[in-house]
Motif scaffolding. Structure first.
Motif, short mmCIF file in Angstrom:
data_model
loop_
_atom_site.label_atom_id
_atom_site.label_comp_id
_atom_site.label_asym_id
_atom_site.label_seq_id
_atom_site.Cartn_x
_atom_site.Cartn_y
_atom_site.Cartn_z
N MET A 218 0.82 -1.21 0.00
CA MET A 218 0.00 0.00 0.00
C MET A 218 0.86 1.27 0.00
N CYS A 219 0.65 2.10 -0.99
CA CYS A 219 1.33 3.40 -1.02
C CYS A 219 0.53 4.42 -1.82
N GLN A 220 -0.53 3.96 -2.52
CA GLN A 220 -1.24 4.82 -3.46
C GLN A 220 -1.79 6.08 -2.81
N HIS A 221 -2.30 5.96 -1.57
CA HIS A 221 -2.91 7.12 -0.92
C HIS A 221 -1.89 8.18 -0.52
N SER A 222 -0.60 7.83 -0.50
CA SER A 222 0.44 8.78 -0.10
C SER A 222 1.29 9.26 -1.27
N LEU A 223 0.99 8.82 -2.48
CA LEU A 223 1.82 9.16 -3.63
C LEU A 223 1.90 10.67 -3.90
N PRO A 224 0.80 11.44 -3.78
CA PRO A 224 0.93 12.88 -4.06
C PRO A 224 2.00 13.57 -3.21
N SER A 225 2.05 13.23 -1.93
CA SER A 225 3.05 13.85 -1.05
C SER A 225 4.45 13.34 -1.34
N LEU A 226 4.55 12.17 -1.95
CA LEU A 226 5.83 11.53 -2.20
C LEU A 226 6.41 11.90 -3.56
N ILE A 227 5.56 11.92 -4.58
CA ILE A 227 6.02 12.13 -5.95
C ILE A 227 6.22 13.61 -6.27
N THR A 228 5.34 14.47 -5.77
CA THR A 228 5.37 15.89 -6.14
C THR A 228 6.72 16.56 -5.88
N PRO A 229 7.39 16.32 -4.74
CA PRO A 229 8.66 17.03 -4.50
C PRO A 229 9.86 16.48 -5.28
N ILE A 230 9.69 15.39 -6.05
CA ILE A 230 10.81 14.86 -6.82
C ILE A 230 11.19 15.88 -7.90
N SER A 231 12.46 16.21 -7.99
CA SER A 231 12.90 17.31 -8.86
C SER A 231 12.78 16.96 -10.34
N LYS A 232 13.16 15.75 -10.73
CA LYS A 232 13.12 15.34 -12.13
C LYS A 232 12.23 14.10 -12.25
N LYS A 233 11.10 14.27 -12.92
CA LYS A 233 10.10 13.20 -12.96
C LYS A 233 10.01 12.51 -14.32
N LYS A 234 11.00 12.75 -15.17
CA LYS A 234 10.96 12.20 -16.52
C LYS A 234 10.89 10.68 -16.51
N HIS A 235 11.65 10.06 -15.61
CA HIS A 235 11.71 8.59 -15.55
C HIS A 235 11.09 8.06 -14.26
N VAL A 236 10.06 8.75 -13.76
CA VAL A 236 9.51 8.39 -12.46
C VAL A 236 8.92 6.98 -12.48
N ASN A 237 8.28 6.57 -13.60
CA ASN A 237 7.70 5.23 -13.65
C ASN A 237 8.77 4.14 -13.60
N LYS A 238 9.93 4.40 -14.19
CA LYS A 238 11.02 3.43 -14.14
C LYS A 238 11.59 3.32 -12.73
N LEU A 239 11.68 4.46 -12.05
CA LEU A 239 12.16 4.42 -10.66
C LEU A 239 11.18 3.69 -9.75
N VAL A 240 9.88 3.92 -9.98
CA VAL A 240 8.87 3.20 -9.20
C VAL A 240 8.97 1.70 -9.46
N LEU A 241 9.19 1.32 -10.71
CA LEU A 241 9.34 -0.11 -11.04
C LEU A 241 10.55 -0.69 -10.33
N LEU A 242 11.66 0.03 -10.30
CA LEU A 242 12.85 -0.43 -9.58
C LEU A 242 12.54 -0.61 -8.10
N ASP A 243 11.79 0.32 -7.54
CA ASP A 243 11.41 0.22 -6.13
C ASP A 243 10.60 -1.05 -5.88
N TYR A 244 9.65 -1.33 -6.74
CA TYR A 244 8.81 -2.52 -6.55
C TYR A 244 9.62 -3.80 -6.68
#
Length: 498
Positions: free
Chosen positions: A287-313
């Motif tokens: 579970m993390c979906q409900h906290s994603l706005p507070s987590l993703i928004t401050p990331i400075s460069k979001k071009k590859h955010v989906n790839k980073l999320v995949l690496l995390d998973y």
């Protein structure tokens, strides 16, 4: 943005965001996973864990896409307002306030000059620079019924969270202190099975000790529900550090025991009866979906955010597998505790008293710091659900009623049961299912529809999910509703056999 600052605070790099997401996902749910693995069988557990990890990643990309669409809507709204102000400063019939954006997206889109807005739009109109929480996204893209269902789902989930927390701390304290003061010192994890009616201290039974600890926990942390609390940076650092020390210690101790030939576990390959709880535990643990706005928004460069999320998973999946497999091969199935840390309070596993107490009481420290924050979040969601524009609550309702309805139900649940595996399983299987699967899928569908109406069919969301085909949304919805039916049928059949 100028100065690198958003309303969420100072920006951080994508890799720092990766670490934050890892810490967010890997929490209390991981401590109940080894028991669920042993109950369902290692092969079934591994397959289900991988599949649910994939599903959670998919819906995470749905939420990120909806966040980008919401940012574009807010940006477009400001552009339109500025345009009307420039054209006619004296006009009083311009665009209404932000509620029009939140409630009337589709009607508005049919009457606005879409193509002109699209041509004037910035190429970064879908950039995620403003934090838009899930509740606000629900207000922007759902109708009134959908918004109420969203808040109902998030409130039920938070109630389950609080009930788990309220039970986990007294259980840990009961197991550790009753073992130390009774006739079975150091024997919490030695396979001895205790009943709630067994003696703890003199005439005090174990269940009495549990309820005493629950009462103390409620009296100490419950009052924070009536005030505003905030997680500080340093508290977050300390709790994260303690969590990682505990997890690494458990994995290393289990590996040492296995390497010495002292492993006692002989897990089965598959036990279908354990799938229900395993499903809930896995959903809860991803579970993390409900906290994603507070987590993703401050990331400075979001071009590859989906790839980073995949690496995390992928990293989280590997970690959960390592923790669970070392546990089920190190300990016999019947000796694995609901809270895995309690298996390491046995002197035969570790003879260093400090480590035994640190692991045994680890949930007490970390959960106690999170309980007030979750409680205040739940209280605020109750206020938002019943809020009416321009209205205020009486002092008694605001300061007494809302905190009371937040605190009392989870404490009553914890008073009636301390079966953590079932609490986690039910919370994940029902409310967690809605938050992790159904809500993100509906957000993706409605945000895509609204984006097409406002900006035209040719506009592409730069954060569009890799699972962009409608098939994936339908698949997630069918899966989510099927899970509701399966879990409910399983519970009914289990109860009828009893």
């Amino acid at each position: 943005m100028a100065g690198g600052i958003t309303d969420t605070g100072e920006l951080y790099s994508p890799y720092v965001g990766l670490v934050y997401m890892f810490n967010l996902i890997v929490g209390t749910g991981a401590l109940t996973m080894p028991k669920a693995f042993a109950t369902a069988g290692w092969l079934v557990s591994l397959i289900l864990l991988m599949f649910l990890g994939f599903m959670s990643y998919m819906t995470t990309t749905f939420v990120v896409e909806a966040m980008a669409a919401a940012n574009a809507q807010l940006r477009w709204k400001r552009m339109e307002k500025r345009k009307e102000d420039d054209e006619d400063e004296d006009s009083s019939s311009g665009v209404s306030d932000s509620d029009v954006l939140l409630q009337d997206g589709y009607e508005r889109a049919e009457t606005r000059p879409i193509l002109s807005v699209q041509r004037r739009g910035s190429p970064n109109i879908f950039e995620i620079t403003e934090r838009v929480e899930m509740g606000q996204m629900a207000s922007m893209f759902f109708n009134k019924v959908g918004v109420n269902l969203f808040y109902f789902c998030i409130i039920i989930y938070l109630y389950g969270d609080l009930a788990i927390y309220a039970a986990a701390v007294p259980v840990s304290l009961m197991q550790v202190t009753c073992s130390v003061t009774g006739n079975h010192s150091c024997s919490v994890g030695d396979g001895t099975k205790y009943n709630d009616t067994d003696k703890c201290w003199g005439p005090i039974r174990r269940i009495d000790a549990y309820r005493l600890y629950l009462a103390a926990f409620t009296l100490l942390l419950g009052p924070f529900t009536f005030f505003n609390v905030q997680k500080t940076k340093y508290l977050q650092i300390v709790t994260s550090l303690m969590r990682w020390i505990a997890f690494i210690l458990m994995i290393i101790l289990a590996l040492i025991r296995i390497s010495r030939g002292q492993a006692e576990g002989h897990p089965s390959m598959a036990q279908l009866s354990g799938i229900r709880n395993l499903f809930g535990v896995c959903v809860y643990s991803f579970m993390c979906q409900h906290s994603l706005p507070s987590l993703i928004t401050p990331i400075s460069k979001k071009k590859h955010v989906n790839k980073l999320v995949l690496l995390d998973y992928i990293l989280i999946l590997a970690f959960y597998s390592l923790l669970s497999f070392t546990a089920i091969y190190c300990f016999r199935n019947d000796t694995l505790m609901d809270m895995y840390t309690l298996n390491f309070t046995n002197c035969e596993i570790i003879n260093v008293a400090f480590i035994r107490y640190f692991l045994g009481l680890f949930p007490v420290f970390t959960i106690s710091t999170n309980f007030p924050i979750i409680a205040v979040t739940l209280r605020n969601n109750w206020k938002t659900l019943f809020h009416r524009e321009g209205g205020t609550y009486p002092w008694v309702v605001d300061r007494i009623v809302f905190p009371a309805i937040t605190l009392i139900p989870p404490v009553l649940v914890a008073f009636c049961t301390h079966d953590l595996e079932s609490l986690v399983g039910i919370t994940g299987a029902y409310a967690g299912n809605g938050i992790q699967y159904l809500i993100p899928a509906f957000l993706a569908y409605c945000s895509r529809k609204d984006t097409q109406l406002v900006f035209g069919n040719g506009t592409v969301n730069k954060h569009l999910s890799p699972f962009r085909h409608t098939f994936w949304i339908v698949f997630v919805l069918i899966w989510g509703f099927s899970c509701f039916v399966f879990v409910t049928a399983n519970i009914v059949l289990s109860e009828s056999k009893l």
